[in-house]
Design a protein around this motif. Sequence first.
Motif, PDB file in Angstrom:
ATOM      1  N   ALA A   1       0.850  -1.194   0.000  1.00 43.27           N
ATOM      2  CA  ALA A   1       0.000   0.000   0.000  1.00 43.27           C
ATOM      3  C   ALA A   1       0.887   1.246   0.000  1.00 43.27           C
ATOM      4  O   ALA A   1       0.652   2.192  -0.747  1.00 43.27           O
ATOM      5  N   ARG A   2       1.909   1.245   0.821  1.00 43.83           N
ATOM      6  CA  ARG A   2       2.867   2.343   0.824  1.00 43.83           C
ATOM      7  C   ARG A   2       3.842   2.073  -0.324  1.00 43.83           C
ATOM      8  O   ARG A   2       4.531   1.050  -0.330  1.00 43.83           O
ATOM      9  N   HIS A   3       3.847   2.970  -1.291  1.00 46.57           N
ATOM     10  CA  HIS A   3       4.643   2.705  -2.488  1.00 46.57           C
ATOM     11  C   HIS A   3       5.211   3.991  -3.058  1.00 46.57           C
ATOM     12  O   HIS A   3       4.773   5.091  -2.711  1.00 46.57           O
ATOM     13  N   THR A   4       6.207   3.849  -3.920  1.00 45.66           N
ATOM     14  CA  THR A   4       6.754   4.999  -4.620  1.00 45.66           C
ATOM     15  C   THR A   4       6.158   5.022  -6.029  1.00 45.66           C
ATOM     16  O   THR A   4       6.202   4.013  -6.733  1.00 45.66           O
ATOM     17  N   ARG A   5       5.588   6.149  -6.402  1.00 48.35           N
ATOM     18  CA  ARG A   5       4.990   6.242  -7.729  1.00 48.35           C
ATOM     19  C   ARG A   5       6.110   6.301  -8.760  1.00 48.35           C
ATOM     20  O   ARG A   5       6.976   7.182  -8.688  1.00 48.35           O
ATOM     21  N   ASP A   6       6.074   5.367  -9.693  1.00 45.57           N
ATOM     22  CA  ASP A   6       7.157   5.242 -10.668  1.00 45.57           C
ATOM     23  C   ASP A   6       7.437   6.533 -11.416  1.00 45.57           C
ATOM     24  O   ASP A   6       8.581   6.907 -11.627  1.00 45.57           O
ATOM     25  N   LYS A   7       6.381   7.218 -11.826  1.00 47.92           N
ATOM     26  CA  LYS A   7       6.612   8.314 -12.750  1.00 47.92           C
ATOM     27  C   LYS A   7       7.253   9.539 -12.102  1.00 47.92           C
ATOM     28  O   LYS A   7       7.897  10.324 -12.789  1.00 47.92           O
TER      29      LYS A   7
END
Lengths: 457, 545
Positions: free
Chosen positions: B218-224
């Motif tokens: 759920a806690r993630h780094t947005r790729d873009k």
Amino acid sequence: MSTKTPSKADILRPIGTFSKKYLAVYSVAALGLIAFLIAWAYQLQKGLIVTGLGDWGTGGGATWGLYIGAFIWWVGVAHGGIILSASVRLLGMDRYMPVARIAEMTTIGGLSAAGFYILVHMGRPDRMVTSVLGHFHITVNNSPLVWDVTVITAYFVLSATYLGLTIRYDVNRLRDDLPDKFEPIYKIITFGYSEKEDEIIQRMVWWLAAAVIIMAPLLLHGGVIPWLFSLLPAMPAWTGGIQGPMFLSIALMSAISGVMIISYTFRRVYNWEHIITDDIFRGLLLWLGFFTLLFLWFQLQSVLNGVFLGPLNTAHAAEGKMAHPAYQVAMTMIFLTLVYIFLQAIRPALFSKTRALIASCAILAGTLTEKILFVVEGFFHPTFDIYTATPGTYFPSLIEILSLVGTASLVALLFLNLAKLVPVVELHAIEHLTGGHDHEHGHEETTKTETEPEVKA
Amino acid sequence: MSTDDESFHPLGQEWEDELETMLDDTEYDSDLGMEMAKDAMRVTKGELSEADFHEKYHEDVMDEFGVDDRPTEEAYEEAKKNAGGFAEMLKSFDGDGDESRRDVMKKMGVGAAAVGLGAWGTAEGGQPNVADESGGHSTEAHREGDTQWGMAIDLERCDGCLSCVRACAQENNLDQGVNWMYVLDYEDGGADTSQNRLVRPCQHCTDAPCEKVCPTTARHTRDKDGLVLTDYDVCIGCRYCQVACPYGVNYFQWDEPDVSTEEIAAEHDGEGDMMVDSRGRWVDSRSPRGTMSKCTMCPSRQDGFSGEDKIGTSACEDACPPDAIQFGNMRDENSDPQRYIENPSRGRALRDLGDKETTAPSLNAIEEDIADADADLASVLEASEDLDEETLRTMKAIEIVTEDFGEGDADSVDYEVHINDIFDLLEEHGLDLDSQEVLVELDLADEPDEGEEFEGADEGDAQDAIDDYDGRPSSSFKLLEDVGTNPNVVYFGNEPGPNAEQVEGPSAYADISYERADGSEPNLVDNRKEEILDEGTVGDAGVSL
């Protein structure tokens, strides 16, 4: 009682009897569990705001509290239980064979309670399957919490298999004396049983025990569970390699205490003085003393590392911990218990089962307090200790406290139910006691008479 | 490191062979690639100049790829000033930006990219940085992509007004005490009397511990764009992210949030609902019950849902009266934060002299004032009330030290444009700001010795003038950098030490109210536990462990 010889009838007694006392205890336990289930339902309805928890940092609270503290405590009881039982089988500690199954059942009970706590602790327990299992292949590479859930599941399977395999032997041999109303369950338990498998099962159980013993320090309470905390860089109260041994010592202390309390109860209720002998309590008490000594030694190591010349964040955390009244009370209680255990080792007259029981309760209370405090202290003394609101405040809410009653009741109910279904003392133990009378029996004879009056008292 | 083989590369023959094989796999000329790589090594050793390198291969590259976007000699002089000069040059081979880096490298056929860059690092840092590609502290450290949103925060400019805290709570419809943005004053012991203040949004770490420990992704780094976000539809509320974050930026939703999703959606009738981002994941605004929230760095804005002009801005940045927060792309050297990081005193002076809404000299006022004045510097300065010598010197100094003055799409370019407008006005009036006379008079150039030619403005003098105007920050730092989180917020000012302890600031949280989508106007709350959460605790004992 010295004239009594252990028999099949003895271990079948819990199954065949049904008393008002049993009903009363069962009702109390059921009420305890139901009360907490209602409280949990209320928590689900209102949200975790019903707890005493809060956000660490500017928020002035502690993120985790009693739920997680009790969770790791129950996991400790469970892991210690299975280690105890595995030691009996692996190292040939036949003396403790009568309590081996109680230790295994304690493991199942402890793991059930711990698993329940995982759900109780979560903000959205309904997503357990979709969110956790759905991303397991990714998160298992990173998250200590996922490692945790993985090993707990693995050990549940391991313990249940272990217990199931040894029960097959008993149920098959005692089948004629077991109540017919549980026939379907016995059929499942003994599915495909033949006497030829006994030897194979013995070997399998030995290997399972070997796996438990080898993996205990690495994957159980000496590894994965403390890693949940000790690997985090910014909470000095948790950091450090000492947490592995520390957790393992707590697990063994708690489990031995738990097994002593449960064994004491069974012995008293079913007159098993000749099965769960004083000798067993003496021995367990010495082991308890040994692990308590280790625990206190690890505590000393961990606090000393902070208070002497820092670094500052570690120093603050260690000072905070040492100054805490609850910590002081818990450590004093544990230390005094240790003193008693050593004194009774030197002067056997000081031993009594009641005192052993009190010692066990003191250790359990001490380790539970230490666990909850350990969790909370992390948030109170972080490396980034700049906020006015840190250290925050935390005291378990009534619902959180009720969870202890609920999970203890859950474990009690498990024993109450299992006791009516299968023997809680394995047949092997009886066979061993009647067959191999000579070991250590002399010792027992000499001590028994002195202690008997105190038991009655 | 092997020295006895024939390899030109410091990592040895094996590495070189591997690269050659990689080149053979492409449709492009391996020999050319290896040849270029060899010469790239010579560049690093100083045996060949970068300009000569470009010159030598220009034709070959044109033949092979039909394009050579590498800098020409003029452009090269500029590129040299950029930190990532060679990397930038190699990047320029990438035509449409759609391919992965590996594809691009293959397409370029330039083993020089890998070989040369590896060698570059070896020559400069003494360590082969090729190894860093995979052996770093975390796999997250090397997220690809051109965008990494982040901030430069000038703590010495912050006046502690809490406008950012208010704007954030308002934009995201936060519950009271959920201070995604937080500002605090602190004491650090000792005799230091300079300002001790910290502005604390989420650091959007490149190696975010919260993300690493999350049992659900759920806690993630947005790729873009490198934003560290929480997928509110996935979060199970275990709070391990809050436990693992060293900064304490997370806020859990302990009960039902005050403002409903319907109310939030109704507030945003344009594109997007301020909750779901461009990927269709619910990551923005306050979190629902039982999940974790923290500063998001406004993904709805970055996705263009709040209009083109809000891309590259955050609510807190917009609201900050002294412009202490510079939000932008940390991977773009022309972004607001990177320009500020490159020259913080220029950033300070530029804002004071270029923001026509607040402190900058007014164009109209100057025009009126100097209408009847003579065209020499003294007369102009005397006539204009807004313009004194120091002001004009600093404005001119900013222009001197700034490349592409008044160009680009950073927010601060507007300030440059305003200064340019003032310059144009003065030029029209007849004052030549680039003349020897004016520059010398403004102390921005040295009088040439007899017989020597005037060399124009002196950049050193210009920088001194800028530094004198608003002062240089005492230091710059990243918060708790030694923890290894790789934060994307850069601070200017005093770094809080291990003994720092929060004290009362100039504005009290309780004195500031904010508007929410449901029409409520609550006050900000500092200690959420005491003022909000304790009310919901069943059997609050009023004591603490």
